[in-house]
Design a protein around this motif. Structure first.
Motif, PDB file in Angstrom:
ATOM      1  N   ILE A 113       0.824  -1.205   0.000  1.00 11.41           N
ATOM      2  CA  ILE A 113       0.000   0.000   0.000  1.00 11.41           C
ATOM      3  C   ILE A 113       0.861   1.258   0.000  1.00 11.41           C
ATOM      4  O   ILE A 113       0.360   2.350  -0.200  1.00 11.41           O
ATOM      5  CB  ILE A 113      -0.957   0.034   1.212  1.00 11.41           C
ATOM      6  N   VAL A 114       2.164   1.100   0.243  1.00  8.41           N
ATOM      7  CA  VAL A 114       3.055   2.254   0.224  1.00  8.41           C
ATOM      8  C   VAL A 114       4.165   1.959  -0.766  1.00  8.41           C
ATOM      9  O   VAL A 114       4.758   0.886  -0.744  1.00  8.41           O
ATOM     10  CB  VAL A 114       3.661   2.500   1.620  1.00  8.41           C
ATOM     11  N   LYS A 115       4.439   2.914  -1.626  1.00  7.03           N
ATOM     12  CA  LYS A 115       5.514   2.720  -2.585  1.00  7.03           C
ATOM     13  C   LYS A 115       6.716   3.529  -2.115  1.00  7.03           C
ATOM     14  O   LYS A 115       6.594   4.711  -1.803  1.00  7.03           O
ATOM     15  CB  LYS A 115       5.059   3.216  -3.958  1.00  7.03           C
ATOM     16  N   MET A 116       7.867   2.887  -2.022  1.00  9.85           N
ATOM     17  CA  MET A 116       9.062   3.579  -1.560  1.00  9.85           C
ATOM     18  C   MET A 116       9.708   4.281  -2.744  1.00  9.85           C
ATOM     19  O   MET A 116      10.108   3.631  -3.701  1.00  9.85           O
ATOM     20  CB  MET A 116      10.021   2.565  -0.937  1.00  9.85           C
ATOM     21  N   HIS A 117       9.771   5.606  -2.678  1.00 10.58           N
ATOM     22  CA  HIS A 117      10.409   6.350  -3.769  1.00 10.58           C
ATOM     23  C   HIS A 117      11.892   6.473  -3.477  1.00 10.58           C
ATOM     24  O   HIS A 117      12.280   6.792  -2.355  1.00 10.58           O
ATOM     25  CB  HIS A 117       9.801   7.746  -3.897  1.00 10.58           C
ATOM     26  N   LEU A 118      12.680   6.254  -4.512  1.00 12.51           N
ATOM     27  CA  LEU A 118      14.134   6.297  -4.356  1.00 12.51           C
ATOM     28  C   LEU A 118      14.588   7.662  -3.838  1.00 12.51           C
ATOM     29  O   LEU A 118      15.378   7.755  -2.897  1.00 12.51           O
ATOM     30  CB  LEU A 118      14.789   5.992  -5.709  1.00 12.51           C
ATOM     31  N   GLY A 119      14.051   8.725  -4.453  1.00 11.54           N
ATOM     32  CA  GLY A 119      14.467  10.072  -4.073  1.00 11.54           C
ATOM     33  C   GLY A 119      14.123  10.381  -2.621  1.00 11.54           C
ATOM     34  O   GLY A 119      14.925  10.938  -1.877  1.00 11.54           O
ATOM     35  N   ARG A 120      12.932   9.961  -2.216  1.00  9.22           N
ATOM     36  CA  ARG A 120      12.506  10.235  -0.852  1.00  9.22           C
ATOM     37  C   ARG A 120      13.361   9.478   0.148  1.00  9.22           C
ATOM     38  O   ARG A 120      13.742  10.005   1.190  1.00  9.22           O
ATOM     39  CB  ARG A 120      11.049   9.853  -0.682  1.00  9.22           C
ATOM     40  N   LEU A 121      13.694   8.234  -0.205  1.00  8.65           N
ATOM     41  CA  LEU A 121      14.524   7.427   0.689  1.00  8.65           C
ATOM     42  C   LEU A 121      15.889   8.078   0.873  1.00  8.65           C
ATOM     43  O   LEU A 121      16.381   8.245   1.993  1.00  8.65           O
ATOM     44  CB  LEU A 121      14.656   6.016   0.122  1.00  8.65           C
ATOM     45  N   LEU A 122      16.503   8.476  -0.261  1.00  6.44           N
ATOM     46  CA  LEU A 122      17.813   9.131  -0.188  1.00  6.44           C
ATOM     47  C   LEU A 122      17.711  10.427   0.606  1.00  6.44           C
ATOM     48  O   LEU A 122      18.521  10.682   1.503  1.00  6.44           O
ATOM     49  CB  LEU A 122      18.315   9.439  -1.602  1.00  6.44           C
ATOM     50  N   GLY A 123      16.684  11.241   0.283  1.00  5.97           N
ATOM     51  CA  GLY A 123      16.508  12.514   0.969  1.00  5.97           C
ATOM     52  C   GLY A 123      16.320  12.339   2.458  1.00  5.97           C
ATOM     53  O   GLY A 123      16.914  13.045   3.266  1.00  5.97           O
TER      54      GLY A 123
END
Lengths: 160, 502
Positions: free
Chosen positions: B211-221
């Protein structure tokens, strides 16, 4: 109202003999601190150590003065579904623990308390921070209370 | 050797995957092999290029020089045979069985070990697949029990068997009387391995969508702006100041180990979080982690003792939040940032947090729960439904007194705290162990008190400071009564017992 108070609680107070037990313990500490301080002052001539021990001695004296009030402030009440416990004068604390949360009950006796025929009852739940320890119960009372707590906990058992 | 997965729950004793000893000792095996090869290197070189051979003093030279090669080989063979024999015996002796009430594991050759876990006390089931095990198509099944390191390990099982077993154990534990689903038939062995290796959920049935998609940019940020980075920046600033003041570059050498430490922390956290997934199943929340080594954990309903949504300072401009939980089981398998497995959402925005909270705390869901969550997270305080602290609390909490708030919802207690480091804590009513109010001298002068909700040990300590005295006493009564009734009405240890047989 400044203090926290529970108006409808009917507290069962602990045995006044606990005052003697705590006084004796505090007095032993006082004698050790004062004796060590005197030795540091007259025999060793270590000023800072003597001052530190003098401070400890004063703290021990204040502690002794407060023991009777502190013991009288300890109380518990067996309510319909939970155990209510209170202690403290300056730092007042009330805890309510549902019987069904009980994991085990411990009875402990320290050396001085045993001489006076007193026991300490510890009510353990899955939460470490609850810290419900009722000191100063007569040995027979402690065992009756333990059996009562075990039986009510059994009839109101809840999971974790 | 592998019996059909559906037969594992017949109450008989079963054995683990035959490659288990190798997988358990896998790292050590590779390391020893590496040491032997590096020691033999000179010698191997000597065999193929005799001119470069040097007369060294190592044991291999001695053996070759004195003609003991046959004896040495025999010794090595004997040691290998003993090791293999030992592994085989320990594998034979390591058995498990699953009955309707318990999971039981027997292991050990000289010291027999017998561990039983009651099914209705299961706190979570974790399928762990280290990289090496994935190559063999094996997985470790961890059955978490309340208490420190009290989990029961089945390492290793065939991946399919592990999946089926998880489902069956959860079904038995739930109290549901539904029949076990027949396992899917498989294609060729190679196809199966490839499919297992690539599937993030490695489920027999179709895995529920995350139900939640992990965004690469958000993870890095989130990692760059996280608390760890703030500490790293402070350290760097300190080092630069030191160099500027003293002109001494020696500190750079001291800084080197911490640079490596931070680097490995980031890499680990990144690879762990990269293929994060969370989804709801009938038997609880399923959380998956990991890129190379994967873990996939199922938390049955009622196993979450409190939830905290928090926000490090620098995440605020982006509206990112982290979700952590308190659990009764303290598993040995580590989570995303090498903490115990308590982080349920490493980073997400408000919509993600709302979805995760709804999944984990279905009792929280109500007509206005979404707006309540939003108010709990973002509100600056004021008259918004929460029991707030009075103005005089600003003496002790100048920045956060406005936000400080308490709310009783039908299913849980909600605490809102923090002006700078905002947090939002939910304690489900049936999970509360006890409640306390405390008051020291400073609080007494201001007619305030602290309220503590006690749950099992974990990263969250739900408490609300500087509450008005009268409010605190009233809340104490409300919470204590609610904890009793909720605790007695709770049936989540057999979460599907009410369902009819299918």
């Amino acid at each position: 109202m400044r203090r926290i108070e529970l108006p409808d609680a009917q507290w069962t107070r602990v045995s006044p003999k606990l005052i003697a037990v705590d006084l004796l313990g505090a007095a032993i500490f006082l004698v050790i601190a004062a004796g060590a301080g005197a030795a540091a002052w007259w025999l060793l001539h270590v000023l800072w150590l003597a001052i530190a021990l003098a401070v400890l001695t004063v703290i021990a004296l204040v502690n002794i003065a407060l023991v009777p009030r502190r013991v009288r402030a300890i109380g518990y009440q067996l309510r319909e579904d939970d155990l209510l416990f209170t202690r403290g004068i300056m730092w007042k604390r009330f805890v309510a623990v549902p019987y069904g949360r009980m994991q085990l009950v411990d009875i402990q006796r320290g050396p001085i308390a045993r001489g006076m025929g007193l026991s300490e009852l510890k009510f353990v739940t899955a939460a470490a921070s609850a810290g419900v320890t009722i000191p100063g119960l007569l040995a027979a009372d402690a065992e009756t209370l333990r059996d009562h707590l075990v039986s009510v906990a059994e009839s109101r058992r809840a999971g974790l | 050797m592998n019996p059909g997965a559906d037969q594992l729950i017949d109450g008989e004793w079963h054995r683990l995957h035959p490659a288990s000893p190798l997988l358990k000792g896998g790292i050590a095996f590779v390391a020893i092999f590496g040491v032997v090869v590096s020691n033999l290197r000179e010698q191997l070189l000597g065999v193929f290029v005799p001119r470069l051979a040097q007369r060294g003093g190592d044991p291999v030279d001695y053996i070759v020089g004195h003609g003991y090669i046959i004896q040495a080989l025999l010794v090595i063979l004997a040691v290998l045979l003993v090791l293999i024999g030992g592994f085989y015996v320990s594998w034979r002796m390591h058995t498990f069985r699953i009955t309707d009430e318990v999971v039981e594991v027997r292991s050990g050759v000289f010291i027999r070990n017998n561990r039983k876990a009651r099914l209705d006390r299961i706190q979570g089931i974790n399928i762990v697949r280290p990289l090496l095990a994935r190559v063999f198509g094996a997985a470790k099944l961890e059955i978490d029990q309340a208490g420190h390191d009290a989990s029961l390990h089945l390492s290793y099982l065939d991946t399919r068997a592990a999946d089926q077993l998880r489902k069956d154990i959860l079904r038995l534990a739930s109290g549901s009387r539904a029949a076990s689903a027949a396992p899917a038939t498989a294609g060729s062995l190679l196809d199966r391995r490839v499919e297992e290796f690539t599937a993030p959920h490695h489920d027999v049935d179709a895995a529920p969508e995350s139900i939640v998609k992990m965004h690469l940019g958000r993870l890095l940020g989130s990692m760059i702006l996280g608390t760890g980075s703030v500490i790293a920046l402070l350290l760097i600033a300190g080092a630069i100041t030191w160099i500027a003041v003293t002109g001494d570059l020696f500190i750079l050498f001291l800084a080197f180990p911490s640079v490596i430490g931070f680097g490995s922390y980031y890499v680990r956290r990144f690879t762990r979080s990269l293929r994060y997934s969370i989804s709801g199943t009938p038997d609880g929340v399923r959380v998956g982690w990991g890129l190379l080594s994967t873990t996939n954990e199922t938390l049955p309903p009622g196993r979450i003792h409190s939830v905290e949504v928090s926000q490090p300072l620098f995440w605020r401009p982006f509206g990112w939040w982290e979700v952590r939980v308190n659990r009764a089981a303290h598993s040995r398998t580590r989570g995303a940032d090498n903490q115990a497995n308590t982080t349920l959402l490493p980073v997400g925005n408000l919509a993600d947090v709302t979805k995760v909270l709804e999944l984990m705390l279905p009792e929280l869901v109500g007509a206005e729960s979404v707006s309540m969550i939003e108010r709990g997270l973002r509100s600056r305080g004021g008259d918004d439904g929460f029991e707030n602290s009075p103005l005089r609390a600003a003496w002790l909490r100048p920045l956060s007194w406005r936000r400080n708030g308490f709310l009783v919802t039908p299913g849980s207690f909600v605490l809102r705290r923090g002006g700078i480091w905002r947090s939002f804590t939910v304690v489900p009513k049936p999970r509360l162990q006890s409640v306390a109010i405390e008051q020291g001298p400073a609080l007494r002068m201001l007619r305030l008190a602290d309220l503590h909700l006690h749950t099992v040990h974990g990263p969250i300590r739900p408490h609300l400071d500087v509450v008005d005295v009268d409010v605190a006493v009233r809340l104490f009564g409300v919470v204590a009564a609610a904890a009793v009734t909720a605790g007695q009405a709770d049936t989540s240890h057999r979460w599907r017992a009410g369902e009819a047989a299918v």
